[in-house]
Motif scaffolding. Structure first.
Motif, PDB file in Angstrom:
ATOM      1  N   THR A 263       0.858  -1.191   0.000  1.00 30.12           N
ATOM      2  CA  THR A 263       0.000   0.000   0.000  1.00 30.12           C
ATOM      3  C   THR A 263       0.890   1.236   0.000  1.00 30.12           C
ATOM      4  N   GLU A 264       0.520   2.251  -0.794  1.00 34.57           N
ATOM      5  CA  GLU A 264       1.267   3.513  -0.787  1.00 34.57           C
ATOM      6  C   GLU A 264       0.279   4.671  -0.786  1.00 34.57           C
ATOM      7  N   ASN A 289       1.106   7.297  23.587  1.00 36.01           N
ATOM      8  CA  ASN A 289       1.501   7.956  22.330  1.00 36.01           C
ATOM      9  C   ASN A 289       0.915   7.271  21.095  1.00 36.01           C
ATOM     10  N   ILE A 290      -0.037   6.330  21.276  1.00 36.45           N
ATOM     11  CA  ILE A 290      -0.529   5.567  20.112  1.00 36.45           C
ATOM     12  C   ILE A 290      -1.619   6.345  19.380  1.00 36.45           C
ATOM     13  N   VAL A 291      -1.422   6.449  18.064  1.00 30.28           N
ATOM     14  CA  VAL A 291      -2.412   7.064  17.175  1.00 30.28           C
ATOM     15  C   VAL A 291      -2.722   6.051  16.080  1.00 30.28           C
ATOM     16  N   LYS A 292      -4.006   6.048  15.638  1.00 26.33           N
ATOM     17  CA  LYS A 292      -4.439   5.058  14.640  1.00 26.33           C
ATOM     18  C   LYS A 292      -4.697   5.758  13.306  1.00 26.33           C
ATOM     19  N   LEU A 293      -4.324   5.072  12.223  1.00 30.32           N
ATOM     20  CA  LEU A 293      -4.590   5.585  10.880  1.00 30.32           C
ATOM     21  C   LEU A 293      -5.412   4.528  10.137  1.00 30.32           C
ATOM     22  N   VAL A 294      -6.571   4.955   9.628  1.00 28.72           N
ATOM     23  CA  VAL A 294      -7.453   4.036   8.891  1.00 28.72           C
ATOM     24  C   VAL A 294      -7.620   4.577   7.470  1.00 28.72           C
ATOM     25  N   MET A 295      -7.359   3.716   6.481  1.00 22.88           N
ATOM     26  CA  MET A 295      -7.478   4.130   5.073  1.00 22.88           C
ATOM     27  C   MET A 295      -8.884   3.822   4.558  1.00 22.88           C
ATOM     28  N   ARG A 296      -9.461   4.763   3.800  1.00 24.97           N
ATOM     29  CA  ARG A 296     -10.810   4.595   3.276  1.00 24.97           C
ATOM     30  C   ARG A 296     -10.763   4.532   1.739  1.00 24.97           C
ATOM     31  N   LEU A 327      -5.566  -0.356   4.774  1.00 31.62           N
ATOM     32  CA  LEU A 327      -5.087  -0.891   6.058  1.00 31.62           C
ATOM     33  C   LEU A 327      -5.575  -0.039   7.217  1.00 31.62           C
ATOM     34  N   ARG A 328      -5.611  -0.684   8.397  1.00 28.36           N
ATOM     35  CA  ARG A 328      -5.774   0.024   9.668  1.00 28.36           C
ATOM     36  C   ARG A 328      -4.451  -0.191  10.381  1.00 28.36           C
ATOM     37  N   ILE A 329      -3.822   0.880  10.817  1.00 27.25           N
ATOM     38  CA  ILE A 329      -2.477   0.726  11.381  1.00 27.25           C
ATOM     39  C   ILE A 329      -2.308   1.674  12.564  1.00 27.25           C
TER      40      ILE A 329
END
Length: 380
Positions: A263-264, A289-296, A327-329
Motif C-alpha cells: 500500500t502507498e 503515544n498511540i495514534v491510529k490511521l485508517v485508510m478509506r 489498512l488500519r495501522i
C-alpha cells in the motif's frame, strides 16, 4: 601570561569550547578550560575525553586588534566560574594576568576578579591525527543531515553503538543512519571523494553530533572531516572538534527496509503532522503515544487517538494518492511527528507492506531521505 582581549571574541570562543565540558568528569583538571597565549593569538581548549574542542582567537580580525599580548603563557581556569564571570564583565576590554602558582587576575572596567588556576602541564594533550583520510562536506548540508537523523539514535546506554549515527561512504555517496530498534532515519548525499575512498562502521554519538551542529556555521562553508583509527576531527576556520568513534559493530539495518509496498499513499506533510499532533495531545496524556490511521476507499484517511477515558480525537484527511490494500495501522505518534518534522517537501510518500510491517516515510519524489517506524499491535 599577560594579555588584553576583546570580550566579544573571548565570549564566543568560550561558548564553543564549553560544549565539551561535563560536570560528571572524574579527572578534576577537565572541569577547566585551558588557555594558551602566544604571538599568533589565543587558543582555548576543553575536553571530556569523549569530545575535545579547541577554539582559536587571532591577534587581529577584519582589521580589528583583538589581542594585545604582553607575555606568552598558559593556564587552566575552572570553567564553572570563568564562563560566567567573562559574560558578566562590564567593559569590552578584558585583561588576564597569570601570576605565581597560576593565580589569575581578570580585570575589566572597575571589576577585578582573582581565580586560582591549575597547571596546564597536567592537561591532556590533544590527539594527534594523520590527515590522509579526509573528506570535505558543506557546513549547511552537514547540519541538515544531523537534524534529519540524530533524533532517531537510541538513548539506551545498554547498546552504546546504537546511541550513535553510523557514517558510511561508498561509490562517492555519504550516508548517515540512526536506529533505536523502534525507528530508523537515514540520509544520503553525493560527496566529492576519490573513487576508491570508502568508510564503514564509523559510529559517532548522536549527542556529540548535536553539539557539533550548534557550532557549525550556517553558511555554505566547507568543513574538513578527518578519520583516524578511533577519532574523527572536524576542522572549521577557527575551531577543531575532536570526537571518539564508538566501539562495536553497527548492526546491518538494510534488511529492515522493504523494497516494494503493498500500500502507498501521498499526503500533505504539514496537514498530516498537524492532525497527528492534535491526536497526540490525548495519546500523550495516556502515556501510550498511540495514534491510529485508517485508510478509506474514497481516497481519504482517518487519524484518531486511541479511545481513552479522557475522550477521543478523530480527523479525516484527503490524500493525493492511495494505491493498494486499505489498512488500519497504529503507531507511536511522537515517532511519526519526529519523522515528519524533518521532511523538506510539501508532500510525503508513506509505504506499507502490511499492518505489522515497517512504515516507510519519504519526501515525495525524493529518495535520499528515509524514515522508518515500526507499527504497534493494538487490541482493536
Amino acid at each position: 601570561m599577560k594579555l588584553t582581549v576583546l570580550k566579544e571574541f573571548l565570549n564566543e570562543s568560550i561558548s564553543h569550547v564549553s560544549k565539551a565540558i561535563t560536570s560528571k568528569t572524574t579527572i578534576p583538571i577537565l572541569s577547566g578550560i585551558k588557555i594558551d597565549a602566544d604571538t599568533t593569538g589565543m587558543t582555548l581548549t576543553a575536553s571530556d575525553t569523549d569530545i575535545s574542542i579547541q577554539s582559536f582567537i587571532p591577534m587581529e580580525k577584519n582589521d580589528i586588534r583583538v589581542i594585545e599580548l604582553k607575555q606568552s603563557g598558559s593556564v587552566v581556569l575552572p570553567s564553572k566560574f570563568f564562563v560566567e564571570i567573562i559574560r558578566k564583565l562590564p567593559a569590552q576590554q578584558i585583561e588576564i594576568e597569570v601570576k605565581d602558582h597560576f593565580q589569575t587576575i581578570i580585570r575589566s572596567g572597575s571589576a577585578e576578579i582573582q581565580l586560582m588556576g591549575l597547571d596546564p602541564e597536567e592537561y591532556p594533550i590533544m590527539p594527534g591525527i594523520e590527515e590522509n583520510r579526509r573528506v570535505q562536506i558543506p557546513s549547511d548540508l552537514l547540519k541538515t543531515m544531523i537534524k534529519q537523523t540524530a533524533f532517531a539514535v537510541s538513548t539506551n546506554e545498554a547498546t552504546p553503538i546504537l546511541t550513535g549515527i553510523l557514517w558510511t561512504i561508498s561509490d562517492g555517496k555519504l550516508k548517515f543512519t540512526a536506529c533505536d530498534r523502534h525507528r530508523l532515519a537515514s540520509r544520503e548525499t553525493n560527496i566529492d571523494v576519490d573513487a576508491d575512498f570508502s568508510l564503514n562502521n564509523v559510529s559517532i554519538s548522536g549527542k556529540t553530533m548535536n553539539e557539533l551542529s550548534k557550532i557549525l556555521p550556517d553558511q555554505n562553508t566547507l568543513i574538513d572531516v578527518v578519520f583516524a583509527d578511533n577519532q574523527v576531527l572536524f576542522k572549521m576556520s577557527s575551531i577543531l572538534f575532536y570526537t571518539r568513534i564508538l566501539d562495536g559493530t553497527y548492526p546491518d539495518t538494510s534488511k529492515l527496509i522493504p523494497q516494494s509496498f503493498q500500500t502507498e499513499l501521498a499526503v500533505g506533510t504539514q496537514e498530516l503532522a498537524d492532525a497527528i499532533d492534535r491526536a497526540y495531545v490525548l495519546s500523550r496524556e495516556e502515556k501510550t503515544n498511540i495514534v491510529k490511521l485508517v485508510m478509506r476507499d474514497d481516497q481519504s484517511i482517518e487519524v484518531s487517538s486511541s479511545s481513552s477515558e479522557l475522550g477521543k480525537v478523530t480527523e479525516e484527511l484527503v490524500v493525493s494518492r492511495l494505491n493498494g490494500e486499505l489498512l488500519r495501522i497504529s503507531f507511536n505518534s511522537k515517532y511519526m511527528l519526529d519523522a515528519l518534522k524533518v521532511m523538506d517537501s510539501a508532500q510525503v510518500q508513506i509505504g506499507f507492506t502490511g499492518a505489522m510491517q515497517p512504515i516507510i516515510i519519504r519526501p515525495d519524489e525524493e529518495s535520499s531521505l528515509l524514515q522508518l517506524i515500526l507499527p504497534y499491535r493494538t487490541t482493536n
